[in-house]
Design a protein around this motif. Structure first.
Motif, PDB file in Angstrom:
ATOM      1  N   VAL A 198       0.836  -1.197   0.000  1.00 48.55           N
ATOM      2  CA  VAL A 198       0.000   0.000   0.000  1.00 48.55           C
ATOM      3  C   VAL A 198       0.877   1.255   0.000  1.00 48.55           C
ATOM      4  CG1 VAL A 198      -1.719   1.350   1.273  1.00 48.55           C
ATOM      5  CG2 VAL A 198      -1.887  -1.148   1.184  1.00 48.55           C
ATOM      6  N   GLY A 199       0.585   2.168  -0.923  1.00 45.66           N
ATOM      7  CA  GLY A 199       1.233   3.475  -0.937  1.00 45.66           C
ATOM      8  C   GLY A 199       0.301   4.486  -0.289  1.00 45.66           C
ATOM      9  N   ALA A 200       0.872   5.453   0.423  1.00 48.21           N
ATOM     10  CA  ALA A 200       0.036   6.413   1.134  1.00 48.21           C
ATOM     11  C   ALA A 200       0.648   7.813   1.095  1.00 48.21           C
ATOM     12  CB  ALA A 200      -0.162   5.980   2.585  1.00 48.21           C
ATOM     13  N   LEU A 201      -0.223   8.802   1.044  1.00 51.80           N
ATOM     14  CA  LEU A 201       0.153  10.211   1.098  1.00 51.80           C
ATOM     15  C   LEU A 201      -0.765  10.883   2.113  1.00 51.80           C
ATOM     16  CD1 LEU A 201       1.633  12.758  -0.205  1.00 51.80           C
ATOM     17  CD2 LEU A 201      -0.395  12.920  -1.679  1.00 51.80           C
ATOM     18  N   ALA A 202      -0.207  11.694   3.023  1.00 48.02           N
ATOM     19  CA  ALA A 202      -1.037  12.372   4.020  1.00 48.02           C
ATOM     20  C   ALA A 202      -0.512  13.776   4.271  1.00 48.02           C
ATOM     21  CB  ALA A 202      -1.066  11.589   5.328  1.00 48.02           C
ATOM     22  N   VAL A 203      -1.449  14.709   4.474  1.00 45.25           N
ATOM     23  CA  VAL A 203      -1.137  16.123   4.690  1.00 45.25           C
ATOM     24  C   VAL A 203      -1.877  16.600   5.942  1.00 45.25           C
ATOM     25  CG1 VAL A 203      -1.203  18.432   3.664  1.00 45.25           C
ATOM     26  CG2 VAL A 203      -1.003  16.426   2.195  1.00 45.25           C
ATOM     27  N   PRO A 204      -1.202  17.322   6.838  1.00 42.34           N
ATOM     28  CA  PRO A 204      -1.879  17.800   8.047  1.00 42.34           C
ATOM     29  C   PRO A 204      -2.853  18.941   7.753  1.00 42.34           C
ATOM     30  CG  PRO A 204       0.337  18.699   7.938  1.00 42.34           C
ATOM     31  CD  PRO A 204       0.219  17.705   6.811  1.00 42.34           C
ATOM     32  N   VAL A 205      -3.908  19.013   8.549  1.00 41.71           N
ATOM     33  CA  VAL A 205      -4.886  20.105   8.452  1.00 41.71           C
ATOM     34  C   VAL A 205      -4.934  20.814   9.805  1.00 41.71           C
ATOM     35  CG1 VAL A 205      -7.296  20.728   8.069  1.00 41.71           C
ATOM     36  CG2 VAL A 205      -6.262  18.895   6.719  1.00 41.71           C
ATOM     37  N   PHE A 206      -4.728  22.131   9.784  1.00 43.43           N
ATOM     38  CA  PHE A 206      -4.705  22.920  11.007  1.00 43.43           C
ATOM     39  C   PHE A 206      -5.979  23.743  11.168  1.00 43.43           C
ATOM     40  CE2 PHE A 206      -0.305  22.346   9.667  1.00 43.43           C
ATOM     41  CZ  PHE A 206       0.280  21.865  10.826  1.00 43.43           C
ATOM     42  N   GLY A 207      -6.326  24.022  12.433  1.00 43.17           N
ATOM     43  CA  GLY A 207      -7.394  24.932  12.761  1.00 43.17           C
ATOM     44  C   GLY A 207      -6.816  26.111  13.524  1.00 43.17           C
ATOM     45  N   GLY A 236      -2.625  17.880  -2.596  1.00 39.51           N
ATOM     46  CA  GLY A 236      -2.977  17.645  -1.203  1.00 39.51           C
ATOM     47  C   GLY A 236      -2.723  18.863  -0.340  1.00 39.51           C
ATOM     48  N   LEU A 237      -1.602  19.540  -0.564  1.00 36.36           N
ATOM     49  CA  LEU A 237      -1.284  20.747   0.197  1.00 36.36           C
ATOM     50  C   LEU A 237      -2.308  21.857  -0.062  1.00 36.36           C
ATOM     51  CD1 LEU A 237       2.594  20.826  -0.204  1.00 36.36           C
ATOM     52  CD2 LEU A 237       1.338  20.577   1.953  1.00 36.36           C
ATOM     53  N   MET A 243      -8.893  24.142   3.357  1.00 38.99           N
ATOM     54  CA  MET A 243      -9.675  23.684   4.505  1.00 38.99           C
ATOM     55  C   MET A 243      -9.236  24.402   5.771  1.00 38.99           C
ATOM     56  SD  MET A 243     -10.339  19.727   5.571  1.00 38.99           S
ATOM     57  CE  MET A 243     -11.397  19.308   6.971  1.00 38.99           C
ATOM     58  N   ALA A 244      -7.919  24.499   5.981  1.00 41.06           N
ATOM     59  CA  ALA A 244      -7.386  25.147   7.184  1.00 41.06           C
ATOM     60  C   ALA A 244      -7.778  26.618   7.235  1.00 41.06           C
ATOM     61  CB  ALA A 244      -5.868  24.997   7.222  1.00 41.06           C
ATOM     62  N   ALA A 245      -7.716  27.303   6.100  1.00 42.62           N
ATOM     63  CA  ALA A 245      -8.057  28.725   6.062  1.00 42.62           C
ATOM     64  C   ALA A 245      -9.499  28.957   6.495  1.00 42.62           C
ATOM     65  CB  ALA A 245      -7.821  29.282   4.662  1.00 42.62           C
ATOM     66  N   GLY A 251      -1.645  30.832   9.939  1.00 39.46           N
ATOM     67  CA  GLY A 251      -0.203  30.718   9.756  1.00 39.46           C
ATOM     68  C   GLY A 251       0.187  30.668   8.290  1.00 39.46           C
ATOM     69  N   ASP A 252       1.491  30.553   8.035  1.00 34.04           N
ATOM     70  CA  ASP A 252       1.981  30.545   6.664  1.00 34.04           C
ATOM     71  C   ASP A 252       2.652  29.229   6.285  1.00 34.04           C
ATOM     72  OD1 ASP A 252       4.260  30.666   8.197  1.00 34.04           O
ATOM     73  OD2 ASP A 252       5.206  32.282   7.047  1.00 34.04           O
ATOM     74  N   ARG A 253       2.396  28.157   7.028  1.00 35.61           N
ATOM     75  CA  ARG A 253       3.061  26.879   6.738  1.00 35.61           C
ATOM     76  C   ARG A 253       2.798  26.401   5.315  1.00 35.61           C
ATOM     77  NH1 ARG A 253       1.140  25.002  12.196  1.00 35.61           N
ATOM     78  NH2 ARG A 253       2.945  25.028  13.590  1.00 35.61           N
ATOM     79  N   TYR A 254       1.540  26.434   4.909  1.00 38.73           N
ATOM     80  CA  TYR A 254       1.208  25.880   3.593  1.00 38.73           C
ATOM     81  C   TYR A 254       1.878  26.668   2.466  1.00 38.73           C
ATOM     82  CZ  TYR A 254      -2.360  23.235   6.114  1.00 38.73           C
ATOM     83  OH  TYR A 254      -3.005  22.396   6.985  1.00 38.73           O
ATOM     84  N   GLU A 255       1.939  27.982   2.610  1.00 39.47           N
ATOM     85  CA  GLU A 255       2.606  28.798   1.592  1.00 39.47           C
ATOM     86  C   GLU A 255       4.086  28.443   1.505  1.00 39.47           C
ATOM     87  OE1 GLU A 255       0.577  29.872   3.856  1.00 39.47           O
ATOM     88  OE2 GLU A 255      -1.035  31.000   2.874  1.00 39.47           O
ATOM     89  N   ARG A 256       4.731  28.268   2.638  1.00 40.52           N
ATOM     90  CA  ARG A 256       6.156  27.925   2.649  1.00 40.52           C
ATOM     91  C   ARG A 256       6.387  26.542   2.056  1.00 40.52           C
ATOM     92  NH1 ARG A 256       7.916  26.987   7.249  1.00 40.52           N
ATOM     93  NH2 ARG A 256       6.202  27.470   8.688  1.00 40.52           N
ATOM     94  N   TRP A 257       5.531  25.595   2.417  1.00 41.85           N
ATOM     95  CA  TRP A 257       5.674  24.235   1.885  1.00 41.85           C
ATOM     96  C   TRP A 257       5.447  24.209   0.380  1.00 41.85           C
ATOM     97  CZ3 TRP A 257       2.193  22.190   6.345  1.00 41.85           C
ATOM     98  CH2 TRP A 257       2.991  21.957   7.481  1.00 41.85           C
TER      99      TRP A 257
END
Length: 269
Positions: A198-207, A236-237, A243-245, A251-257
Motif C-alpha cells: 500500500v502506498g500512502a500520502l497524508a497532509v496535516p490540516v490545522f485549525g 494535497g497541500l 480547509m485550514a483557512a 499561519g503561513d506553513r502551507y505557503e512555505r511548503w
C-alpha cells in the motif's frame, strides 16, 4: 412520580445522567485539556464526584486522559461524526476529498485527531477495482500509519514525546525521521506503512488552535507509487490549505511548503 417523592438515593440516581452529560459537554467545549479541579469549578460538581465520573466516562471512551488533562474521547468524536454535529469540518472535508479523489483517482479519507488517536470520519473510495480501504469510524493510534504521523508531528510536545517513548527503539527512530520529513515538506509519502503493498500520502490540516486532522490518499503501491504521490503532493497541500483557512488557521506553513515544493520540482526539471 415527582422528584420530591423520591428517596435520597433515587434522587442521586436521577442526577447521575445530568452530571455525566455536564462533564462531557464541559470537556468537549473546552479549547484546552482540563484537569479535575478545572472541571469541578466549571460544573459545580464536587471534585471527588468529578474524579469518579471521569473514570466511568474514560472507560467508555467518552473522554480521554492525557498528560495535560482530559479531552473529548473517541466514542464522543465517533458519535458526533455519525450525527453530523461537526458540520463545518465535515462540509469542508467532503469538498476537499472530492477534489483529491478527482486528482488522484485513489481512495481518500479525512482523519480527526482525538487525544492520542485518530478517527477516520469520512472517506471516498477509488473507482478502480484494486483500491485502498477506508477505516471509517476506527480509532487508530497516532503512531500507526501515514495519516496518524501527519498529525503526530504537530500535537503537543509532551504528548508526542510520551507516544514516541512507548515505541521500540528502532521503530521510534524511524517514526522520528518521518516526523522530520513532515515538518520540512508538509506531507508524508510512504509505502508498506503499515500495510504491505500500500502506498500512502497524508497532509496535516490545522485549525485556529493547532492540528485538527489529516487528509490522505491510499492505493496499491505499484500504481500509487512514489512518483505519483510526489506529483499529487501539491494538490494535497492546496486542499489542506483551503480547509485550514476556512477553519480559521492564519499561519503561513502551507505557503512555505508549496513554495519549497515548487522550487524543488523546478530544480529537478
Amino acid at each position: 412520580m415527582e422528584r420530591a417523592d423520591l428517596s435520597l438515593d433515587e434522587r442521586q440516581d436521577v442526577r447521575l445522567p445530568d452530571r455525566l452529560l455536564t462533564i462531557v459537554e464541559t470537556v468537549a467545549n473546552s479549547e484546552h485539556p482540563m484537569g479535575v479541579m478545572a472541571i469541578a469549578a466549571a460544573t459545580g460538581i464536587d471534585k471527588s464526584a468529578v474524579s469518579r465520573l471521569l473514570k466511568t466516562l474514560a472507560s467508555r471512551r467518552w473522554v480521554e486522559k492525557g498528560p495535560e488533562g482530559y479531552v473529548a474521547g473517541a466514542a464522543l468524536i465517533q458519535l458526533a461524526s455519525k450525527a453530523g454535529l461537526d458540520d463545518i469540518i465535515g462540509r469542508l472535508a467532503a469538498r476537499e476529498l472530492n477534489v483529491l479523489l478527482q486528482a488522484t483517482d485513489e481512495t481518500v479519507s479525512f482523519h480527526r485527531v482525538v487525544g492520542s488517536q485518530r478517527i477516520c470520519i469520512m472517506g471516498l473510495e477509488s473507482p478502480q477495482i484494486m483500491r485502498g480501504r477506508i477505516p471509517l469510524g476506527e480509532a487508530i493510534p497516532l503512531t500507526h500509519g501515514t495519516s496518524g504521523k501527519a498529525i503526530l508531528a504537530w500535537v503537543d510536545e509532551s504528548l508526542r514525546a510520551r507516544l514516541l517513548a512507548e515505541l521500540a527503539p528502532a521503530v521510534r527512530e524511524n517514526v522520528t525521521r518521518q516526523l522530520a520529513v513532515i515538518e520540512a515538506n508538509g506531507y508524508l509519502s510512504t509505502e508498506h506503512d503499515p500495510n504491505q503493498g500500500v502506498g500512502a500520502l497524508a497532509v496535516p490540516v490545522f485549525g485556529p488552535y493547532g492540528i485538527v486532522g489529516s487528509l490522505g490518499a491510499i492505493g496499491p503501491a505499484e500504481r500509487w507509487n512514489a512518483d505519483q504521490r510526489r506529483k499529487h503532493a501539491r494538490v494535497g497541500l492546496k486542499c489542506a490549505a483551503r480547509m485550514a483557512a476556512e477553519l480559521g488557521y492564519i499561519g503561513d506553513r502551507y505557503e512555505r511548503w508549496a513554495a519549497a515544493e515548487l522550487e524543488q520540482t523546478m530544480a529537478e526539471a
